[in-house]
Design an enzyme around this catalytic site. Structure first.
Site, short mmCIF file in Angstrom:
data_model
loop_
_atom_site.label_atom_id
_atom_site.label_comp_id
_atom_site.label_asym_id
_atom_site.label_seq_id
_atom_site.Cartn_x
_atom_site.Cartn_y
_atom_site.Cartn_z
N LYS A 173 2.31 -10.27 11.27
CA LYS A 173 2.90 -9.28 10.50
C LYS A 173 4.44 -9.11 10.46
O LYS A 173 5.19 -8.60 9.61
CB LYS A 173 2.17 -7.93 10.26
CG LYS A 173 0.84 -7.87 9.82
CD LYS A 173 0.31 -6.80 9.21
CE LYS A 173 -0.90 -7.02 8.44
NZ LYS A 173 -1.83 -6.01 7.86
N LYS A 185 -6.32 -17.24 5.60
CA LYS A 185 -7.16 -16.22 5.44
C LYS A 185 -7.33 -15.40 3.96
O LYS A 185 -5.89 -15.22 3.66
CB LYS A 185 -7.14 -15.23 6.61
CG LYS A 185 -8.02 -14.09 6.57
CD LYS A 185 -7.61 -12.88 7.67
CE LYS A 185 -6.89 -11.71 6.90
NZ LYS A 185 -6.98 -10.55 7.29
N LYS A 194 -5.92 -9.00 1.18
CA LYS A 194 -5.59 -7.93 0.10
C LYS A 194 -4.28 -7.91 -0.23
O LYS A 194 -3.68 -7.62 -1.37
CB LYS A 194 -6.14 -6.89 0.24
CG LYS A 194 -5.82 -5.92 1.37
CD LYS A 194 -6.38 -4.60 1.17
CE LYS A 194 -7.28 -4.19 2.28
NZ LYS A 194 -6.52 -3.75 3.68
P1 ATP Z 1 -3.95 -6.73 4.61
O1 ATP Z 1 -3.76 -7.79 4.00
O2 ATP Z 1 -3.47 -5.32 4.24
O3 ATP Z 1 -3.56 -6.93 6.19
P2 ATP Z 1 -6.80 -7.25 4.96
O4 ATP Z 1 -7.46 -7.84 3.59
O5 ATP Z 1 -6.48 -8.25 6.13
O6 ATP Z 1 -5.33 -6.38 4.91
P3 ATP Z 1 -8.00 -4.88 6.58
O7 ATP Z 1 -8.00 -3.72 6.13
O8 ATP Z 1 -6.78 -5.43 7.59
O9 ATP Z 1 -7.79 -5.98 5.35
O10 ATP Z 1 -9.53 -5.36 6.97
C1 ATP Z 1 -10.49 -4.80 6.56
C2 ATP Z 1 -11.82 -5.28 7.17
O11 ATP Z 1 -11.96 -6.69 6.44
C3 ATP Z 1 -11.78 -5.68 8.47
O12 ATP Z 1 -12.98 -5.77 9.31
C4 ATP Z 1 -11.18 -7.32 8.36
O13 ATP Z 1 -11.82 -8.02 9.53
C5 ATP Z 1 -12.05 -7.60 7.24
N1 ATP Z 1 -11.35 -8.95 6.46
C6 ATP Z 1 -10.06 -8.89 5.98
N2 ATP Z 1 -9.99 -9.85 5.46
C7 ATP Z 1 -10.78 -11.05 5.64
C8 ATP Z 1 -11.42 -12.03 5.21
N3 ATP Z 1 -10.54 -12.80 4.60
N4 ATP Z 1 -12.65 -12.49 5.70
C9 ATP Z 1 -13.37 -11.75 6.22
N5 ATP Z 1 -13.33 -10.43 6.69
C10 ATP Z 1 -11.97 -10.01 6.48
#
Ligand code: ATP
Ligand code: LTN
Length: 337
Positions: A119, A201, A204
């Site tokens: 980040k 990965k 969002k």
């Molecule tokens: P950002 O893009 O804002 O960093 P993010 O999509 O990584 O967000 P988080 O809010 O950080 O999402 O994560 C919420 C949950 O979703 C956590 O348990 C995280 O491990 C899971 N998660 C996020 N992205 C993935 C993915 N690509 N595959 C599986 N699990 C995920």
């Protein structure tokens, strides 16, 4: 008279940041798996808005996304009567414990967190102290409720390890205070990759509209994104090294259907990638359709969502206060009656 002792139910805690539209990565890696625990565990699921502001958020958007994330928890099947659903900023103990635990976490430990490093690169003009101490707030979320199990995607395992280390360190100094939590990673779906760059990965906050499939995407958008998913020049649907795109589609298909790799390979034997992509798209769209319609219904009833938030935070605050008082007492803070 026969007496029976019910073993104490274990506690589950998890959360998602209201930092964007939730993707199928969030769904498969976390919230879809939460329902399975509701009958046998005490479950707390939190919308972690304090975490979300480590990255700059538009206030109106943050407010809306907080309701949306809560609505998605419920639309994904979580019963607010059986689970404690709440918003992090409504329970002040999270921020309070976080300060305390900051004083039991080392600079070196936080410097090693890969999410912080990622980040910092992504938001180079806003590497704030909150981004650095983010994992301490996460440890506080978990430890406040004496959590046994934390269901998350694989990217969060390093943070869970740190939470365990902080709990262990505190317990060693002051005697048994915190339950040392364990991570719970789903068998299929722990790491869903981007459809546009399958070595990355799915996230969002990705700016490429074709990279992520959102839970609330329309059927047409879902089908289009899967049709365009980046694959390789081979034609056989099978899991193999170097076939990141196909491997990811197989993972997604498996997570939604429960089918094994062998079953999937057999099902698409002799059929090309095009056929497989359509099947995955349709499966995902079908599975998400009821979630979307329930979400729409809930978003039209803000009063209900607010009742859920209020009831959830009252229950959570009661439990959190118990741990926080214990911590304050052990540390030597005065607590006049
Ligand atoms: P950002 O893009 O804002 O960093 P993010 O999509 O990584 O967000 P988080 O809010 O950080 O999402 O994560 C919420 C949950 O979703 C956590 O348990 C995280 O491990 C899971 N998660 C996020 N992205 C993935 C993915 N690509 N595959 C599986 N699990 C995920
Ligand atoms: N850091 C997590 C979100 C999160 C969380 C938690 C997950 C904040 N606090 C406590 C599990 C338990 C993330 O997914 N980025």
């Amino acid at each position: 008279m026969e007496t029976s002792t019910t073993p104490q139910r274990k506690t589950i805690f998890s959360g998602v940041q209201p930092s964007g539209m939730l993707t199928i990565g969030n769904y498969l890696g976390s919230i879809k798996n939460w329902k399975a625990f509701e009958e046998t565990y005490d479950c707390l699921y939190c919308v972690v808005d304090l975490h979300a502001i480590t990255v700059r958020q538009d206030p109106a958007m943050l407010r809306r996304r907080t309701y949306e994330t809560l609505a998605l928890y419920i639309a994904s099947g979580l019963d607010p009567e059986k689970n404690t659903l709440f918003v992090q900023s409504h329970v002040p103990a999270h921020a309070e414990l976080s300060w305390v635990l900051n004083c039991y976490t080392m600079f070196g430990e936080l410097s090693r967190m890969t999410q912080f490093k990622d980040k910092s690169r992504k938001y180079a003009s806003n590497i704030n102290a909150g981004l650095f101490t983010y994992p301490v707030l996460m440890a506080s979320d978990i430890l406040l409720y004496q959590t046994d199990l934390v269901p998350v995607g694989i990217d969060q395992m390093q943070h869970i390890e740190l939470s365990r280390d902080i709990a262990g360190r505190f317990n060693q100094i002051y005697g048994d205070t915190f339950t040392v939590p364990e991570g719970f990673i789903p068998k299929a779906g722990a790491k869903i990759m981007s459809l546009a760059e399958p070595e990355k990965k799915m996230s969002k906050s990705d700016t490429n509209g074709n990279a992520s499939v959102y839970i609330l995407d329309s059927r047409d958008d879902i089908l289009r994104k899967f049709k365009r998913a980046v694959t390789d020049s081979d034609t056989v649907v099978c899991r193999a090294e170097g076939k990141d795109g196909i491997n990811n589609l197989m993972t997604i298909y498996s997570a939604f259907t429960g089918k094994s790799d062998a079953e999937i390979e057999k099902e698409f034997e002799g059929l090309g990638y095009g056929h497989f992509k359509i099947a995955v798209g349709e499966t995902v769209a079908d599975a998400l359709a009821p979630v979307r319609s329930e979400f729409d219904r809930l978003m039209a009833d803000k009063a209900y969502l607010e009742t859920v938030m209020k009831n959830g935070s009252a229950k959570a605050a009661y439990l959190a206060r118990k741990t926080l008082s214990k911590v304050y007492r052990k540390i030597g803070f005065t607590q006049p009656k």
